[in-house]
Each structure stands twice: as structure tokens, then as C-alpha cells.
Design a protein around this motif. Structure first.
Motif, PDB file in Angstrom:
ATOM      1  N   THR A 434       0.829  -1.206   0.000  1.00 39.47           N
ATOM      2  CA  THR A 434       0.000   0.000   0.000  1.00 39.47           C
ATOM      3  C   THR A 434       0.862   1.253   0.000  1.00 39.47           C
ATOM      4  OG1 THR A 434      -1.715  -1.179   1.227  1.00 39.47           O
ATOM      5  CG2 THR A 434      -1.831   1.233   1.203  1.00 39.47           C
ATOM      6  N   ALA A 435       0.537   2.178  -0.874  1.00 50.20           N
ATOM      7  CA  ALA A 435       1.301   3.431  -0.979  1.00 50.20           C
ATOM      8  C   ALA A 435       0.738   4.467  -0.014  1.00 50.20           C
ATOM      9  CB  ALA A 435       1.262   3.957  -2.411  1.00 50.20           C
ATOM     10  N   TRP A 436       0.983   4.235   1.291  1.00 52.82           N
ATOM     11  CA  TRP A 436       0.650   5.254   2.280  1.00 52.82           C
ATOM     12  C   TRP A 436       1.535   6.478   2.041  1.00 52.82           C
ATOM     13  CZ3 TRP A 436      -3.399   4.453   5.533  1.00 52.82           C
ATOM     14  CH2 TRP A 436      -3.813   3.134   5.757  1.00 52.82           C
ATOM     15  N   PRO A 437       1.134   7.646   2.493  1.00 54.12           N
ATOM     16  CA  PRO A 437       1.950   8.846   2.250  1.00 54.12           C
ATOM     17  C   PRO A 437       3.390   8.693   2.732  1.00 54.12           C
ATOM     18  CG  PRO A 437      -0.211   9.467   3.072  1.00 54.12           C
ATOM     19  CD  PRO A 437      -0.122   7.983   3.196  1.00 54.12           C
ATOM     20  N   TRP A 438       4.318   8.986   1.849  1.00 56.80           N
ATOM     21  CA  TRP A 438       5.758   9.029   2.133  1.00 56.80           C
ATOM     22  C   TRP A 438       6.322   7.678   2.551  1.00 56.80           C
ATOM     23  CZ3 TRP A 438       5.040  13.186  -0.118  1.00 56.80           C
ATOM     24  CH2 TRP A 438       4.135  14.160   0.316  1.00 56.80           C
ATOM     25  N   ARG A 439       5.667   6.598   2.197  1.00 58.17           N
ATOM     26  CA  ARG A 439       6.141   5.269   2.599  1.00 58.17           C
ATOM     27  C   ARG A 439       7.271   4.805   1.684  1.00 58.17           C
ATOM     28  NH1 ARG A 439       2.789  -0.492   2.824  1.00 58.17           N
ATOM     29  NH2 ARG A 439       4.479  -1.700   3.791  1.00 58.17           N
ATOM     30  N   ARG A 440       8.400   4.516   2.266  1.00 56.76           N
ATOM     31  CA  ARG A 440       9.550   4.050   1.498  1.00 56.76           C
ATOM     32  C   ARG A 440       9.238   2.679   0.894  1.00 56.76           C
ATOM     33  NH1 ARG A 440      14.978   4.397   4.623  1.00 56.76           N
ATOM     34  NH2 ARG A 440      14.515   6.601   4.262  1.00 56.76           N
ATOM     35  N   GLY A 441       9.642   2.524  -0.351  1.00 59.27           N
ATOM     36  CA  GLY A 441       9.343   1.290  -1.061  1.00 59.27           C
ATOM     37  C   GLY A 441       8.209   1.444  -2.045  1.00 59.27           C
ATOM     38  N   THR A 442       7.426   2.538  -1.912  1.00 60.37           N
ATOM     39  CA  THR A 442       6.340   2.810  -2.859  1.00 60.37           C
ATOM     40  C   THR A 442       6.647   3.997  -3.745  1.00 60.37           C
ATOM     41  OG1 THR A 442       5.156   4.271  -1.329  1.00 60.37           O
ATOM     42  CG2 THR A 442       4.633   1.931  -1.222  1.00 60.37           C
ATOM     43  N   GLU A 443       7.755   4.705  -3.464  1.00 59.36           N
ATOM     44  CA  GLU A 443       8.028   5.926  -4.217  1.00 59.36           C
ATOM     45  C   GLU A 443       8.321   5.660  -5.678  1.00 59.36           C
ATOM     46  OE1 GLU A 443      11.940   4.815  -2.165  1.00 59.36           O
ATOM     47  OE2 GLU A 443       9.789   4.740  -1.811  1.00 59.36           O
ATOM     48  N   SER A 444       8.879   4.478  -6.003  1.00 53.60           N
ATOM     49  CA  SER A 444       9.201   4.199  -7.403  1.00 53.60           C
ATOM     50  C   SER A 444       7.945   4.138  -8.249  1.00 53.60           C
ATOM     51  CB  SER A 444       9.969   2.879  -7.511  1.00 53.60           C
ATOM     52  OG  SER A 444       9.189   1.801  -7.029  1.00 53.60           O
ATOM     53  N   SER A 445       6.835   3.724  -7.661  1.00 55.70           N
ATOM     54  CA  SER A 445       5.589   3.654  -8.409  1.00 55.70           C
ATOM     55  C   SER A 445       5.050   5.036  -8.719  1.00 55.70           C
ATOM     56  CB  SER A 445       4.534   2.871  -7.621  1.00 55.70           C
ATOM     57  OG  SER A 445       4.158   3.575  -6.457  1.00 55.70           O
ATOM     58  N   MET A 446       5.585   6.054  -8.052  1.00 56.82           N
ATOM     59  CA  MET A 446       5.117   7.408  -8.261  1.00 56.82           C
ATOM     60  C   MET A 446       6.209   8.298  -8.846  1.00 56.82           C
ATOM     61  SD  MET A 446       2.920   7.850  -4.770  1.00 56.82           S
ATOM     62  CE  MET A 446       4.219   7.120  -3.772  1.00 56.82           C
ATOM     63  N   ASN A 447       7.323   7.660  -9.270  1.00 59.56           N
ATOM     64  CA  ASN A 447       8.400   8.415  -9.914  1.00 59.56           C
ATOM     65  C   ASN A 447       8.864   9.568  -9.030  1.00 59.56           C
ATOM     66  OD1 ASN A 447      10.227   9.068 -11.936  1.00 59.56           O
ATOM     67  ND2 ASN A 447       8.797  10.412 -12.999  1.00 59.56           N
ATOM     68  N   ALA A 448       9.020   9.295  -7.742  1.00 50.77           N
ATOM     69  CA  ALA A 448       9.319  10.355  -6.784  1.00 50.77           C
ATOM     70  C   ALA A 448      10.722  10.188  -6.211  1.00 50.77           C
ATOM     71  CB  ALA A 448       8.288  10.338  -5.652  1.00 50.77           C
ATOM     72  N   ALA A 449      11.164  11.192  -5.476  1.00 50.97           N
ATOM     73  CA  ALA A 449      12.490  11.177  -4.875  1.00 50.97           C
ATOM     74  C   ALA A 449      12.495  10.275  -3.640  1.00 50.97           C
ATOM     75  CB  ALA A 449      12.907  12.597  -4.505  1.00 50.97           C
ATOM     76  N   SER A 450      13.318   9.226  -3.648  1.00 50.07           N
ATOM     77  CA  SER A 450      13.278   8.243  -2.573  1.00 50.07           C
ATOM     78  C   SER A 450      13.721   8.818  -1.232  1.00 50.07           C
ATOM     79  CB  SER A 450      14.157   7.043  -2.936  1.00 50.07           C
ATOM     80  OG  SER A 450      15.496   7.456  -3.133  1.00 50.07           O
ATOM     81  N   GLU A 451      14.582   9.835  -1.238  1.00 51.72           N
ATOM     82  CA  GLU A 451      15.062  10.372   0.026  1.00 51.72           C
ATOM     83  C   GLU A 451      13.989  11.124   0.788  1.00 51.72           C
ATOM     84  OE1 GLU A 451      16.582  13.211  -3.249  1.00 51.72           O
ATOM     85  OE2 GLU A 451      16.198  11.079  -2.955  1.00 51.72           O
ATOM     86  N   LEU A 452      12.847  11.392   0.170  1.00 52.22           N
ATOM     87  CA  LEU A 452      11.742  12.056   0.863  1.00 52.22           C
ATOM     88  C   LEU A 452      10.838  11.058   1.576  1.00 52.22           C
ATOM     89  CD1 LEU A 452      10.665  14.727  -1.778  1.00 52.22           C
ATOM     90  CD2 LEU A 452      11.825  15.133   0.373  1.00 52.22           C
ATOM     91  N   TYR A 453      11.167   9.765   1.495  1.00 51.16           N
ATOM     92  CA  TYR A 453      10.258   8.740   2.000  1.00 51.16           C
ATOM     93  C   TYR A 453      10.816   8.076   3.256  1.00 51.16           C
ATOM     94  CZ  TYR A 453       7.160   9.422  -1.892  1.00 51.16           C
ATOM     95  OH  TYR A 453       6.263   9.979  -2.753  1.00 51.16           O
ATOM     96  N   ILE A 454       9.926   7.492   4.050  1.00 52.57           N
ATOM     97  CA  ILE A 454      10.268   6.999   5.378  1.00 52.57           C
ATOM     98  C   ILE A 454       9.933   5.511   5.503  1.00 52.57           C
ATOM     99  CG2 ILE A 454      10.084   9.194   6.572  1.00 52.57           C
ATOM    100  CD1 ILE A 454       7.241   8.656   7.204  1.00 52.57           C
TER     101      ILE A 454
END
Length: 552
Positions: A434-454
Motif C-alpha cells: 500500500t502506498a501510504w503517504p511518504w512510505r519508502r518502497g512505494t516511491e518508485s511507483s510514483m516516480n518520486a524522490a526516494s530520500e523524501l520517503y520513510i
């Protein structure tokens, strides 16, 4: 003391130079790194980022009578009233279950709470009642964008501006709600077809025909593209839109379908911050399969254009998070499952059976309160949403109509350790992360910056629903942690306190410009500006930090 003109000019120049140098060192952008924050010194600044706030586009023949978006009262001070704190019966009556600064803010705009028109006899909540409006997300985000000093409302007389970096647009759904009223029947065709002719004349047949609905979404995105995307003139800003809804309805997916029809270069410039970023595999009982041209948006596919889909928290009544880790009290409830059965969320049925096997239904009480198995000794006025969560060690947060749910944020803000279950909803996949907000491991599915995730495992217990289906007993494991691993619980609660601001919306607007202030808007806007850099825009040269982060 007398100074010549030349000496005075030289002195002023030296002072100005010193102030600029100091200013560059003082300006810092807090960057989330694994749940922690760090300051990056700004190395250069060539020009500020320009943000344009777009008003409602003209899509419908009757939208001329609609108030302008800029005239809506979307500031946090308009949406929420003064906070009511712990010890007050209207929020949390037991003052001993949390810190003194645990407070909830009442809803001051009940007219914007969405309800069924056929249930109009159920009067909307009175002004000032502490009842959060989870569908206020878009209005909150629009209000925060508008409060940034570098943002301004669009002025059509300005002409096209090649220096525009970000254009924030209202969603078609918000426009529809403003036109037809805050009723579900006004925005969901399936509901309208059932109830439109049963005595609710104020509900318009705007989307009674699915073809008309799709045409409206197509016109919406086309109007945005033709106005703001002109690559031949060097005008290619990021387009930011918010949605207060998940993607589990035909109306929501119609927006994505219409966007997918636009040119790929434009699609890649769109950022959508909504309650979820997970897309369903099929739609309800109608077997509405996710179109193939949208499936690549769910997970990355090489050479496929997609927008940036970002999960944002559900808004709640708690605006300033409190530190529950610093308060020691014996919670009456070991496990709280504040959820009902859902037709596609099979995980809830299994968990309910495990709760029953352990001797509970909605709650499993701590040993000193298990003589009251239904409510753990809490009287009727002590069984409110936040009071139950603040009295619980674990809060079960299984998938519902969609993978995420609003109670998760109530748990986080109440010091209740959330228990998450990846998968568990047949419409989204049985074990999808589940792509909860800022969840590390889901950022690639949103093409986002991984360092912003927890890392969610720092503050939550996480199960795979497929393992629960195969016989793993989550309830037994949680009770074992309560009994044998109290230090683990305390560590998780400290971690919960650390990440809670990023899963909430503060009353003030948090940005890189106002110091030590973090919340979900701060994280989202930081991500947007990273995306601006990622797209290699020739127009955008914002404040660049030593670690590559950007300021607002």
C-alpha cells in the motif's frame, strides 16, 4: 560623524554584501531523510520559482454563475476553529490519556461536508463541532499554495508567461461540487441514476450520462493543456492538481482516462496529490477493468509517460501533533479495530474472526480492564473517535473500500501504534504494498524522490494480507508484543511522534521559508520542486542546496 557620499555608498554596499552572504547561509531547506530532517545550505539562487494559481476553467454552460475559486475561504483559519484540548468532553474527556497539548480543532465549514441528498433530513453538523472532514484535502492544499509568498492568482490580462514554473489547478470534481452542491449524487453517475427522480430537484443531471462525464473530463484537461502547455514558446510548467478522493470510482478514473489521452510530454508534467496513489485493478461489481493505457501508471514501465501520483494524508481535526511518547499511562485497550465489513476487503472478515477468537469484537482489553470486554471500562461519553484511539496500544488499519483509510491518521495522532496490512482488497491485489503517504518502497511507483520517503516499519506493525489468509494470526502476535516487548512499544511510539507531523496538516503553512516547520504540505511541495528539477526544465533555477534539495 560625517561621511562623504562615496564612503556612505561604499559602506552600504559592504553591508548589503554581508547581509546577502549571511542570508545565503540562513536560508535552509529541511529535507526528510529516512524520517529525519537535515538542513541544506543554499549555494546559489538565480531566480525565484513562479507559482500561478488557476481559477475554475469554463467547462459548463452554467459555470458563469459560480463563485471564483479565489473567493472560496480555503485558509486553515477559515476551515478550522480554535482548538479544544484534552479534558474537554467534546474532544477527549479523560485528561490522563495524553499530553496537555493534544487538541482537536472544530470544523467551521459544515456546508462543505459531502452527504447523500436523499439523507438531507440528517442535518449537517453544526458549526464548531469537532468532526473532521476527510474530503477537505483539496481545499486545504489550495489554501496553502495560495498562502505562499511566491504564488499569485492568474490574471488573464497578463498574457502567457514563459517564466511560470508551477500552475496549481482546481479539480473538475471540486468545480462540480461548487456548481451542484456537496452531494454524492451530484458527482457519481451511478448514484444519480438511482435517486435523481425521487424528489431531489436540486441534483442536476450533469453526469447522468457517462459519455457526458467523459466529455467533461476531456474538455477539462484539454483546456488546461491548451492554455498552459506551449513548448514551442518555452512554456512547459508543472501542472499540480489535488483530489479529495481515492481512485475507486468511475468518476475518479474518468479523470485519469481523459488525462491519458493528452500528449505524453504534457502528461509527464502533471502532478496529482490525492488521498491515494494506488489504482484499482477492477471496478466494483461492474467488472470495470483498469484500462491498459492506465495500468503502466500503477508501477513504472520503461518509456511510458505517466503523471506523478502522490498519496497525501486524510485531513483530521488534529492540526498540531502531540508527543504521546513522553506521557506514561496504562492504556485500557490492547487492540482496537474500529472498522466495518466491506464487500471487497476480505482481510477485515479474517481479522474480525481472529478478534472474536481472542475474546473481543471491536476491542481487546488490557488485563486490568478485561472484565468489561465490550468497552474496557470506558463510559459512553468516553468512546469517541480520538478517545478510543488514545486509550489503545494497537490500532488495526486494514484496507476498506480502498487500500488506505482515514482512521490510520487518527491512530498516528493519538499515539496508537498502527497495524497495517498490505493487500487485502480484491479490487487492488491481494498483497500489493500500500502506498501510504511518504512510505519508502512505494516511491518508485510514483516516480518520486526516494530520500523524501520513510520506513513505516519504524513506527507501525506491518503484515502481508496473503499470509493472514494462509493462517498467520495477527492478533495473537500483537498480544504477545504487548506482554513481552514493552520497550519495543515505547521505541515505536517515539518514532511515531517523529513522523506524525508529516501525516498531518498544520494550521500554519510550512515551507522552507518559515524555519522549523514540517507537515504534509511541506513534504509534498518539496517533492513538487524536486520533480521540477528532475524534468530538467530550462526555466527553473531555484535555490539549490548542497544535497541537491530545492527550496520553495
Amino acid at each position: 560623524l560625517t561621511l562623504s557620499a562615496t564612503t556612505l555608498d561604499t559602506s552600504i554596499s559592504l553591508v548589503a554584501a554581508m547581509m546577502m552572504t549571511v542570508g545565503r547561509f540562513l536560508l535552509a531547506l529541511l529535507v526528510l531523510d529516512g524520517g529525519e530532517c537535515k538542513a541544506g545550505l543554499m549555494m546559489r539562487r538565480q531566480r525565484a520559482t513562479n507559482i500561478i494559481l488557476e481559477d475554475f476553467p469554463h467547462i459548463f454552460s452554467d459555470d458563469g454563475s459560480m463563485p471564483r475559486l479565489r473567493d472560496m475561504r480555503n485558509a486553515m483559519s477559515d476551515i478550522y476553529g480554535e482548538p479544544v484540548c484534552i479534558g474537554n468532553d467534546s474532544f477527549v474527556s479523560l485528561a490522563t490519556v495524553g499530553p496537555d497539548d493534544f487538541c482537536g480543532s472544530p470544523n467551521m465549514q459544515p456546508e462543505y461536508i459531502i452527504q447523500m441528498a436523499r439523507q438531507e433530513w440528517r442535518k449537517k453538523p453544526a458549526v464548531g463541532k469537532i468532526q473532521f472532514d476527510q474530503f477537505a484535502l483539496e481545499r486545504i492544499m489550495l489554501g496553502k499554495w495560495a498562502s505562499l509568498p511566491r504564488a499569485r492568482w492568474v490574471d488573464d490580462s497578463d498574457g502567457l508567461d514563459a517564466n511560470v514554473d508551477v500552475v496549481v489547478i482546481p479539480s473538475l470534481r471540486l468545480q462540480t461540487l461548487q456548481l451542484d452542491g456537496y452531494y454524492w449524487e451530484a458527482i457519481e453517475p451511478e448514484m444519480y441514476s438511482k435517486f435523481a427522480n425521487n424528489g431531489w430537484p436540486w441534483i442536476k443531471a450533469r453526469f447522468a450520462d457517462t459519455a457526458l462525464e467523459e466529455l467533461a473530463h476531456r474538455s477539462f484537461w484539454t483546456s488546461i493543456r491548451t492554455k498552459w502547455y506551449k513548448p514551442n514558446l518555452g512554456v512547459t510548467p508543472l501542472i499540480v492538481m489535488h483530489s479529495s478522493f481515492t481512485w475507486d470510482t468511475k468518476n475518479s478514473l474518468a479523470s485519469l482516462r481523459a488525462l491519458a489521452e493528452q500528449p505524453e510530454d504534457f502528461v509527464q508534467r502533471v502532478v496529482i496529490g490525492a488521498l491515494e496513489s494506488d489504482l484499482p485493478l477492477e471496478q466494483g461489481g461492474a467488472n470495470f477493468a483498469l484500462p491498459s493505457f492506465l495500468q503502466h501508471w500503477q508501477r513504472p514501465v520503461k518509456d511510458k509517460a505517466k503523471p506523478l501520483l502522490v498519496s497525501l494524508p486524510y485531513p483530521t481535526a488534529v492540526l498540531e501533533t502531540a508527543n504521546f511518547a513522553a506521557v506514561q499511562h496504562n492504556r485500557r485497550i490492547n487492540i482496537l479495530m474500529d472498522s466495518k465489513a466491506k464487500h471487497s476487503a476480505w482481510i477485515r472478515d479474517i481479522l474480525q474472526a481472529q478478534m472474536k477468537e481472542a475474546g473481543g469484537h471491536k476491542v481487546i482489553c488490557a488485563k486490568q480492564h478485561d472484565q468489561y470486554p465490550e468497552h474496557c471500562g470506558l463510559n459512553e461519553r468516553q468512546r469517541g473517535l480520538y478517545e478510543m484511539a488514545a486509550n489503545s496500544v494497537f490500532c488495526l488499519e486494514p484496507a476498506g473500500d480502498s487500500p488506505t483509510r482515514s482512521h490510520f491518521y487518527v491512530a498516528v495522532q493519538s499515539g496508537c501504534i498502527p497495524v497495517l496490512f498490505d493487500g487485502g482488497n480484491a479490487l487492488y491485489g491481494n498483497s500489493t504494498m500500500t502506498a501510504w503517504p511518504w512510505r519508502r518502497g512505494t516511491e518508485s511507483s510514483m516516480n518520486a524522490a526516494s530520500e523524501l520517503y520513510i520506513d513505516y516499519s519504524d513506527f507501525a506493525i506491518i503484515f502481508n494480507s496473503q499470509e493472514i489468509l494462509q493462517g498467520r494470526n495477527a492478533i495473537r502476535e500483537l498480544l504477545d508484543i504487548v506482554e513481552k516487548h514493552p520497550q519495543r512499544l515505547q521505541t515505536m511510539r517515539w518514532n511515531l511522534n517523529r513522523v506524525a507531523p508529516l501525516l498531518s496538516f498544520r494550521r500554519e503553512t510550512c515551507s522552507a521559508e518559515n524555519g522549523n516547520c514540517e507537515d504534509a504540505f511541506w513534504a509534498f511541495s518539496s517533492l513538487v520542486f524536486r520533480q521540477l528539477e528532475r524534468k530538467d526544465s530550462p526555466r527553473t533555477e531555484a535555490l539549490v542546496a548542497s544535497d541537491g534539495s530545492l527550496s520553495l
